[in-house]
Design a protein around this motif. Structure first.
Motif, mmCIF file in Angstrom:
data_model
loop_
_atom_site.group_PDB
_atom_site.id
_atom_site.type_symbol
_atom_site.label_atom_id
_atom_site.label_comp_id
_atom_site.label_asym_id
_atom_site.label_seq_id
_atom_site.Cartn_x
_atom_site.Cartn_y
_atom_site.Cartn_z
ATOM 1 N N LEU A 635 0.853 -1.180 0.000
ATOM 2 C CA LEU A 635 0.000 0.000 0.000
ATOM 3 C C LEU A 635 0.888 1.229 0.000
ATOM 4 O O LEU A 635 1.735 1.371 0.887
ATOM 5 N N ALA A 636 0.717 2.094 -1.036
ATOM 6 C CA ALA A 636 1.548 3.297 -1.160
ATOM 7 C C ALA A 636 0.654 4.523 -1.077
ATOM 8 O O ALA A 636 -0.348 4.619 -1.789
ATOM 9 N N THR A 637 0.993 5.420 -0.179
ATOM 10 C CA THR A 637 0.320 6.722 -0.068
ATOM 11 C C THR A 637 1.346 7.792 -0.372
ATOM 12 O O THR A 637 2.292 7.988 0.407
ATOM 13 N N LEU A 638 1.160 8.499 -1.514
ATOM 14 C CA LEU A 638 2.186 9.400 -2.007
ATOM 15 C C LEU A 638 1.586 10.772 -2.308
ATOM 16 O O LEU A 638 0.446 10.892 -2.772
ATOM 17 N N ALA A 639 2.382 11.765 -2.004
ATOM 18 C CA ALA A 639 2.099 13.121 -2.491
ATOM 19 C C ALA A 639 2.824 13.270 -3.824
ATOM 20 O O ALA A 639 4.049 13.367 -3.862
ATOM 21 N N GLN A 640 2.053 13.290 -4.930
ATOM 22 C CA GLN A 640 2.657 13.160 -6.248
ATOM 23 C C GLN A 640 2.508 14.438 -7.070
ATOM 24 O O GLN A 640 1.555 15.200 -6.919
ATOM 25 N N LEU A 641 3.498 14.624 -7.919
ATOM 26 C CA LEU A 641 3.483 15.686 -8.913
ATOM 27 C C LEU A 641 3.298 15.050 -10.284
ATOM 28 O O LEU A 641 4.096 14.194 -10.692
ATOM 29 N N SER A 642 2.217 15.470 -10.982
ATOM 30 C CA SER A 642 2.000 15.022 -12.360
ATOM 31 C C SER A 642 2.354 16.165 -13.307
ATOM 32 O O SER A 642 2.230 17.347 -12.958
ATOM 33 N N PHE A 643 2.763 15.838 -14.501
ATOM 34 C CA PHE A 643 3.261 16.827 -15.459
ATOM 35 C C PHE A 643 2.398 16.783 -16.719
ATOM 36 O O PHE A 643 2.160 15.711 -17.283
ATOM 37 N N TYR A 644 1.919 17.993 -17.141
ATOM 38 C CA TYR A 644 1.069 18.097 -18.329
ATOM 39 C C TYR A 644 1.932 18.239 -19.581
ATOM 40 O O TYR A 644 3.024 18.815 -19.554
ATOM 41 N N ASN A 645 1.392 17.708 -20.682
ATOM 42 C CA ASN A 645 2.046 17.885 -21.989
ATOM 43 C C ASN A 645 1.846 19.336 -22.435
ATOM 44 O O ASN A 645 0.710 19.793 -22.564
ATOM 45 N N PRO A 646 2.921 20.094 -22.660
ATOM 46 C CA PRO A 646 2.757 21.522 -22.995
ATOM 47 C C PRO A 646 2.121 21.760 -24.353
ATOM 48 O O PRO A 646 1.688 22.872 -24.641
ATOM 49 N N ASN A 647 2.067 20.745 -25.199
ATOM 50 C CA ASN A 647 1.528 20.919 -26.544
ATOM 51 C C ASN A 647 0.096 20.411 -26.684
ATOM 52 O O ASN A 647 -0.461 20.463 -27.776
ATOM 53 N N LYS A 648 -0.479 19.929 -25.589
ATOM 54 C CA LYS A 648 -1.838 19.423 -25.634
ATOM 55 C C LYS A 648 -2.633 20.021 -24.488
ATOM 56 O O LYS A 648 -2.067 20.500 -23.501
ATOM 57 N N ILE A 649 -3.937 19.975 -24.644
ATOM 58 C CA ILE A 649 -4.826 20.557 -23.644
ATOM 59 C C ILE A 649 -5.251 19.469 -22.667
ATOM 60 O O ILE A 649 -5.857 18.463 -23.057
ATOM 61 N N ASN A 650 -4.892 19.678 -21.384
ATOM 62 C CA ASN A 650 -5.312 18.799 -20.287
ATOM 63 C C ASN A 650 -4.910 17.346 -20.530
ATOM 64 O O ASN A 650 -5.682 16.426 -20.255
ATOM 65 N N LYS A 651 -3.706 17.141 -21.051
ATOM 66 C CA LYS A 651 -3.171 15.808 -21.280
ATOM 67 C C LYS A 651 -1.902 15.651 -20.450
ATOM 68 O O LYS A 651 -0.952 16.432 -20.604
ATOM 69 N N LEU A 652 -1.904 14.610 -19.523
ATOM 70 C CA LEU A 652 -0.756 14.370 -18.651
ATOM 71 C C LEU A 652 0.299 13.558 -19.371
ATOM 72 O O LEU A 652 -0.001 12.726 -20.242
ATOM 73 N N ARG A 653 1.542 13.781 -18.965
ATOM 74 C CA ARG A 653 2.630 12.923 -19.442
ATOM 75 C C ARG A 653 2.545 11.577 -18.722
ATOM 76 O O ARG A 653 1.950 11.469 -17.627
ATOM 77 N N PRO A 654 3.165 10.528 -19.235
ATOM 78 C CA PRO A 654 2.987 9.180 -18.655
ATOM 79 C C PRO A 654 3.836 8.919 -17.414
ATOM 80 O O PRO A 654 3.958 7.761 -17.009
ATOM 81 N N TYR A 655 4.396 9.925 -16.794
ATOM 82 C CA TYR A 655 5.216 9.682 -15.597
ATOM 83 C C TYR A 655 4.829 10.662 -14.508
ATOM 84 O O TYR A 655 4.321 11.743 -14.772
ATOM 85 N N LYS A 656 5.082 10.224 -13.221
ATOM 86 C CA LYS A 656 4.819 11.037 -12.049
ATOM 87 C C LYS A 656 5.984 10.884 -11.076
ATOM 88 O O LYS A 656 6.711 9.889 -11.079
ATOM 89 N N VAL A 657 6.135 11.864 -10.189
ATOM 90 C CA VAL A 657 7.151 11.846 -9.135
ATOM 91 C C VAL A 657 6.464 12.199 -7.833
ATOM 92 O O VAL A 657 5.697 13.180 -7.775
ATOM 93 N N GLY A 658 6.724 11.386 -6.788
ATOM 94 C CA GLY A 658 6.081 11.647 -5.516
ATOM 95 C C GLY A 658 6.902 11.165 -4.339
ATOM 96 O O GLY A 658 7.924 10.470 -4.485
ATOM 97 N N ALA A 659 6.463 11.517 -3.159
ATOM 98 C CA ALA A 659 7.102 11.097 -1.903
ATOM 99 C C ALA A 659 6.015 10.768 -0.898
ATOM 100 O O ALA A 659 4.951 11.411 -0.883
ATOM 101 N N GLY A 660 6.300 9.737 -0.045
ATOM 102 C CA GLY A 660 5.301 9.345 0.940
ATOM 103 C C GLY A 660 5.677 8.065 1.641
ATOM 104 O O GLY A 660 6.864 7.809 1.932
ATOM 105 N N PHE A 661 4.682 7.238 1.916
ATOM 106 C CA PHE A 661 4.868 6.012 2.682
ATOM 107 C C PHE A 661 4.499 4.815 1.809
ATOM 108 O O PHE A 661 3.545 4.870 1.034
#
Length: 724
Positions: A635-661
């Motif tokens: 079980l992972a509980t993370l505070a994550q940062l998601s990154f949007y594609n700058p060339n598309k509207i409301n489209k996330l990139r396929p990777y995230k970075v986070g920290a937690g337990f």
């Protein structure tokens, strides 16, 4: 010796410098240099070239081309003088329609277009205007005007079936021509010839009216003119004169003696009916003074009374002074007038008895348009005004405070006359009265300000940056900061120009706000926003109106549900600015502005279930060179940062970075499970790119610190993600 050489060298240098400056000053600026190396027009199977087919008209070269009636489509080919200087543009004109745009061919070596001329028979001042955009050297845009001269070969023939005429008797002959619309009419009678004539057109047929004045064998010489010119075969000179038509007629004396009068036009009004008109008539030899003679339109007895002739006294030139009282109208072309005594015809005469000049209608044709019943004209434009009524040829019409421009194609008849009127651009009246001989006709032209849709480049918008014309903002605008407000401003000095007036601009603003899912938040519409040209316009004093927009328009002053600074991420503000179509007679312009509240990073708390993690501890019970066993479901509980594609509207990139337990083997409740532990981690995860998947299997990679073992560790493995 050296001083002598220096004394001769200095004047020579000054002379060379002045010659260079003079040559430079005589060079034509780039803006007036010629643009075209060659131009050709192909109509049907004949091609005309600018380099070979030119004629001088009023000391200016014109490219002439011959056409036939109905032959108005042409292929245009243009070869620029310098293909590398930039693309050529052909300016639009009311004299032709551009069927195919000017298209570069062979790498820009020449341009091709297809156009259709409009009514070549009546075209005046026909030209093609080419423009080349500003070059890198800093010169202004260059323009070249090629003046065109449409020419056509016109024939005119007179073949009368009967060449016998009678003195004082008008006779009508039909003329045959291959292009009757190109024959210039002469509605007025000639004067002082053996056979007077005039030329008119009825139902598309040319008609020659002849009126002999003396008996015998008489030669009629007709000097016809054309509306469009043609070229002489020898020296290519422009001429409008057709070869003269000559026809010999045998003129016989009338059976009744014809008496000429000094007035050919009599007006039927109350004064001429009761008091009479003074008339001088040839002496009929058998006239009795102080006697009334009846005038009718037929020789037989019982005709309708047209007028009465009362003889007053003889004159020294063998003529008679009379009073003429008229009771009915008469046209010379209809019949003779018979002077009767006791119902017996004694003499014949002829003159027109016309009703008083009166206007019954007025119509206006703007340049490039059709005739309309509206009497509205605009300041600074030249229009054709057609007056309709009766006996108009005898009228002396005057237009108040405007100039009447002479026109070769003016129509003049008793039923209609056409005037070309130039309205001053600074006219200060709302009504142009039309008078006849100083008397009001009851008709007038209404001066109406121009009301044409102007391109929307005078509308500026700012939403946190510098003001930019709205026409430059095409497509969605991604804005990554808070939109405090959207403000519209108006460059009122860019509407009217000395060359062209547009007048007031009536705009409609349609505003919509949407959330990230496209759901509508609020919709507003503002109608009839009136933008008036500023004081630089020559018509500025006439644009004064309380409805004119003063100041800017703020979006937040219009929104009530949520202001622009309260909108969530990826919300949209869609604003459509367009002309209010009900205020114009031609289509207006529309511009759409779409603002998207872009965000580059998204912060969120994410709970996921990594499974089968492969861990490696840096110290502890597990060797540094060995990996631990695959763990169960964690079980992972993370505070994550998601990154949007700058060339598309409301489209996330396929990777995230986070920290937690991360609770390793959290769902393995066996008390003997030694692999269960709680770690503080920093994880990077890779998610599938499909946005519609509800169940995903991300990959995790990261490291952290185990709370129970007190060791640092790395981990790698898949997980299970559920999207609701």
């Amino acid at each position: 010796m050296s001083g002598f050489r220096a004394g001769r060298l200095l004047p020579a240098l000054l002379l060379l410098l002045s010659l260079a400056l003079s040559a430079r000053a005589q060079q034509p600026p780039a803006a007036t240099a010629p643009l075209l190396r060659e131009l050709s027009l192909r109509l049907d199977t004949t091609t005309f070239y600018l380099s070979r087919h030119t004629a001088q008209v009023q000391d200016e070269p014109h490219l002439y081309f011959s056409y036939r009636p109905g032959d108005e489509a042409a292929e245009l080919r243009v070869a620029p003088l310098d293909p590398a200087a930039g693309p050529l543009h052909l300016q639009r004109s009311a004299d032709f329609t551009l069927l195919d745009s000017l298209t570069p061919m062979d790498g820009g070596q020449y341009y091709r277009a297809k156009l259709r001329f409009r009514n070549l028979a009546d075209a005046r001042f026909l030209s093609l205007t080419f423009q080349q955009a500003a070059v890198a050297g800093g010169f202004a845009p260059r323009t070249q005007v090629v003046k065109l001269l449409p020419v056509t070969r016109t024939t005119l023939e007179l073949r009368p079936a009967d060449t016998e005429l009678f003195v004082g008797e008008e006779k009508v002959f039909e003329l045959s021509s291959n292009n009757p619309k190109n024959i210039r009419l002469s509605p007025e009678w000639t004067r002082g010839q053996d056979i007077d004539y005039r030329l008119d057109r009825e139902k598309g047929t040319l008609r020659l009216h002849v009126l002999p004045n003396a008996p015998g064998s008489r030669m009629l010489t007709l000097q016809p003119q054309t509306e469009q010119p043609f070229l002489t075969d020898r020296n290519r000179r422009v001429t409008y004169a057709l070869p003269p038509l000559r026809q010999e007629f045998t003129v016989k004396a009338s059976r009744l003696r014809f008496l000429s009068v000094d007035k050919k036009e009599i007006t039927l009004d109350e004064e001429s009916r009761r008091k009479g008109v003074e008339l001088i008539l040839d002496n009929g030899r058998t006239f009795n003074l102080k006697r009334t003679y009846r005038i009718e339109e037929q020789e037989e007895a019982g005709g309708a009374l047209v007028a009465e002739l009362f003889t007053r006294q003889y004159l020294t030139n063998d003529r008679v002074l009379c009073w003429l009282r008229v009771y009915n109208t008469h046209r010379q072309a209809d019949s003779y007038l018979y002077i009767k005594e006791n119902d017996q015809a004694k003499y014949i005469t002829n003159f027109n008895i016309s009703p008083p000049t009166a206007l019954t209608g007025i119509s206006v044709r703007h340049r490039g348009g059709d005739w309309t019943s509206s009497n509205a004209v605009n300041p600074g434009e030249t229009v054709d005004v057609r007056l309709e009524g009766v006996a108009l040829l005898r009228g002396r019409f005057h237009f108040e405070d405007v100039r009447v421009v002479p026109s070769d194609s003016s129509v003049r008849s008793d039923a209609a006359v056409v005037y070309r009127v130039q309205v001053p651009i600074g006219i200060d009246k709302k009504r142009i009265a039309i008078d006849n001989a100083g008397q009001s006709t009851g008709f007038a032209l209404a001066v109406r300000e121009f009301q044409k849709p102007h391109p929307l480049d005078f509308v500026g918008v700012t939403f946190g940056e510098a003001v930019r014309p709205i026409t430059r903002l095409n497509g969605p605008i991604l804005y990554d900061r808070t939109i405090r407000d959207v403000v519209f401003s108006f460059n009122t000095g860019a509407i009217d120009s000395p060359e062209e007036l547009y007048g007031k601009q009536y705009l409609t603003f349609e505003i919509r706000t949407q959330n990230a899912k496209g759901d509508l938040i609020e919709m507003r519409t503002i109608d009839n926003v009136v933008i008036c040209p500023d004081g630089k316009s020559v018509r500025a004093p006439f644009y004064q109106d309380k409805q004119c927009q003063v100041g800017n328009i703020s979006l937040n002053n219009l929104l009530s549900a949520r202001k622009s600074y309260d909108l969530d991420d990826w919300s949209k503000i869609i604003i459509t600015v367009k002309h209010t179509q009900a205020q114009y007679q031609e289509p207006g312009f529309t511009q759409r502005l779409e603002l998207v509240l872009q965000r580059r990073v998204k912060f969120d708390i994410d709970i996921s279930f990594p499974a089968g993690l492969l861990t490696k501890q840096l110290s502890g019970t597990v060797s540094k060179n060995n990996y631990g066993a695959f763990s169960g479901i964690s079980l992972a509980t993370l505070a994550q940062l998601s990154f949007y594609n700058p060339n598309k509207i409301n489209k996330l990139r396929p990777y995230k970075v986070g920290a937690g337990f991360v609770a390793l083997n959290a769902f393995n409740l066996n008390n003997e499970n030694q692999n269960r532990d709680l770690g503080l981690v920093i994880l990077g995860s890779v998610y599938p790119t499909r946005s519609d998947a509800k169940l995903t299997f991300p990959l995790y990679l990261g490291g952290g610190y185990l709370m129970n073992n007190g060791n640092f560790f790395f981990l790698f493995g898949p997980g299970i993600g559920v999207r609701l």
